[in-house]
Design a protein around this motif. Structure first.
Motif, PDB file in Angstrom:
ATOM      1  N   GLU A 148      -0.299  -4.410  -6.819  1.00 63.06           N
ATOM      2  CA  GLU A 148      -1.209  -5.439  -6.320  1.00 63.06           C
ATOM      3  C   GLU A 148      -0.482  -6.601  -5.650  1.00 63.06           C
ATOM      4  O   GLU A 148      -1.095  -7.374  -4.912  1.00 63.06           O
ATOM      5  N   SER A 149       0.823  -6.720  -5.882  1.00 65.12           N
ATOM      6  CA  SER A 149       1.572  -7.820  -5.272  1.00 65.12           C
ATOM      7  C   SER A 149       1.908  -7.546  -3.803  1.00 65.12           C
ATOM      8  O   SER A 149       2.476  -8.398  -3.131  1.00 65.12           O
ATOM      9  N   TYR A 150       1.553  -6.382  -3.304  1.00 64.51           N
ATOM     10  CA  TYR A 150       1.838  -6.001  -1.919  1.00 64.51           C
ATOM     11  C   TYR A 150       0.540  -5.870  -1.126  1.00 64.51           C
ATOM     12  O   TYR A 150      -0.434  -5.312  -1.614  1.00 64.51           O
ATOM     13  N   GLU A 151       0.579  -6.359   0.109  1.00 72.10           N
ATOM     14  CA  GLU A 151      -0.536  -6.121   1.020  1.00 72.10           C
ATOM     15  C   GLU A 151      -0.263  -4.882   1.866  1.00 72.10           C
ATOM     16  O   GLU A 151      -1.182  -4.225   2.324  1.00 72.10           O
ATOM     17  N   GLN A 152       0.992  -4.615   2.072  1.00 78.99           N
ATOM     18  CA  GLN A 152       1.443  -3.422   2.783  1.00 78.99           C
ATOM     19  C   GLN A 152       1.890  -2.409   1.733  1.00 78.99           C
ATOM     20  O   GLN A 152       1.721  -2.630   0.542  1.00 78.99           O
ATOM     21  N   ALA A 153       2.505  -1.342   2.179  1.00 81.25           N
ATOM     22  CA  ALA A 153       3.072  -0.362   1.243  1.00 81.25           C
ATOM     23  C   ALA A 153       4.197  -1.020   0.442  1.00 81.25           C
ATOM     24  O   ALA A 153       4.955  -1.837   0.977  1.00 81.25           O
ATOM     25  N   ASP A 154       4.288  -0.683  -0.823  1.00 82.54           N
ATOM     26  CA  ASP A 154       5.323  -1.258  -1.685  1.00 82.54           C
ATOM     27  C   ASP A 154       6.688  -0.665  -1.368  1.00 82.54           C
ATOM     28  O   ASP A 154       6.809   0.341  -0.676  1.00 82.54           O
ATOM     29  N   GLY A 155       7.716  -1.288  -1.904  1.00 82.71           N
ATOM     30  CA  GLY A 155       9.090  -0.884  -1.631  1.00 82.71           C
ATOM     31  C   GLY A 155       9.436   0.510  -2.119  1.00 82.71           C
ATOM     32  O   GLY A 155      10.180   1.244  -1.455  1.00 82.71           O
ATOM     33  N   VAL A 156       8.920   0.900  -3.264  1.00 81.43           N
ATOM     34  CA  VAL A 156       9.230   2.231  -3.800  1.00 81.43           C
ATOM     35  C   VAL A 156       8.592   3.310  -2.925  1.00 81.43           C
ATOM     36  O   VAL A 156       9.226   4.317  -2.606  1.00 81.43           O
ATOM     37  N   THR A 157       7.354   3.093  -2.516  1.00 86.12           N
ATOM     38  CA  THR A 157       6.682   4.061  -1.643  1.00 86.12           C
ATOM     39  C   THR A 157       7.422   4.169  -0.314  1.00 86.12           C
ATOM     40  O   THR A 157       7.613   5.262   0.219  1.00 86.12           O
ATOM     41  N   ARG A 158       7.861   3.030   0.205  1.00 84.99           N
ATOM     42  CA  ARG A 158       8.632   3.021   1.454  1.00 84.99           C
ATOM     43  C   ARG A 158       9.944   3.806   1.282  1.00 84.99           C
ATOM     44  O   ARG A 158      10.322   4.595   2.137  1.00 84.99           O
ATOM     45  N   LEU A 159      10.628   3.587   0.162  1.00 84.85           N
ATOM     46  CA  LEU A 159      11.890   4.285  -0.108  1.00 84.85           C
ATOM     47  C   LEU A 159      11.677   5.788  -0.232  1.00 84.85           C
ATOM     48  O   LEU A 159      12.422   6.580   0.349  1.00 84.85           O
ATOM     49  N   VAL A 160      10.664   6.185  -0.996  1.00 80.57           N
ATOM     50  CA  VAL A 160      10.365   7.611  -1.179  1.00 80.57           C
ATOM     51  C   VAL A 160      10.030   8.260   0.165  1.00 80.57           C
ATOM     52  O   VAL A 160      10.487   9.359   0.469  1.00 80.57           O
ATOM     53  N   THR A 161       9.255   7.567   0.979  1.00 76.65           N
ATOM     54  CA  THR A 161       8.884   8.100   2.293  1.00 76.65           C
ATOM     55  C   THR A 161      10.114   8.226   3.188  1.00 76.65           C
ATOM     56  O   THR A 161      10.294   9.249   3.869  1.00 76.65           O
TER      57      THR A 161
END
Length: 180
Positions: free
Chosen positions: A33-46
């Motif tokens: 919930e602290s992110y308006e965009q994709a979070d850092g972990v999702t970005r890293l996994v992608t």
């Protein structure tokens, strides 16, 4: 009262597991919930999935979707797949971690097994997203089935296998009974 005493170990395990699972999910929810965009972990996994695909003959790119919590995986500029926060594997890792701590075991062994298990879950998750990318790229009609059921089941079978290894190989109580 005798019945409660008989099931005390199972109830203690269940209580610890549920407490850790809910605490982990609350913290994860606060993180997401602290992110308006994709979070850092999702970005890293992608990004890691894209890197793996690029090294297996695909030509991929990734791009944040403005104003939405997802990342587009593209081929030649066209969106093939969206990766959402639920695809990052963290929720599966929370279940794995909650089980290990609730079940217990030697801390030294836990300190080694826990990161190894998380790494195995992470690698299977990267493989899952990569195979979903392949399915989406080839316009497979089975994409929904594979996404919703097949790959989810495979990921949880991996977690169950890791739990089985933990219980069978590293269960102190089982070892103590065997030597008594």
């Amino acid at each position: 009262m005798e019945l409660l005493k008989e099931f005390k170990p199972a109830l203690m395990f269940l209580g610890k597991f549920l407490a850790l699972y809910f605490a982990g999910n609350i913290l994860y929810g606060i993180y997401i919930e602290s992110y308006e965009q994709a979070d850092g972990v999702t970005r890293l996994v992608t990004a890691q999935t894209s890197w793996c695909l690029d090294h297996t003959g695909y030509d991929t790119s990734i791009e944040d979707v403005v104003g939405q919590p997802k990342i587009a995986m593209k081929a030649t500029g066209d969106v093939v797949l969206y990766v959402f926060e639920g695809c990052n594997g963290l929720n599966v890792m929370i279940v794995f971690i909650a089980f290990l701590f609730a079940f217990g075991g030697p801390l030294k062994t836990l300190a080694l097994f826990l990161p190894l298990g998380i790494l195995i879950i992470h690698l299977f998750n990267l493989l899952r997203i990569g195979l979903l990318y392949h399915l989406a790229l080839n316009d497979s009609r089975q994409f929904y089935y594979y996404h919703k059921y097949f790959f989810t089941a495979i990921l949880y079978i991996v977690v169950f296998g890791l739990w089985a290894v933990w219980v069978i190989r590293f269960n102190e109580k089982r070892k103590l009974k065997a030597t008594a």
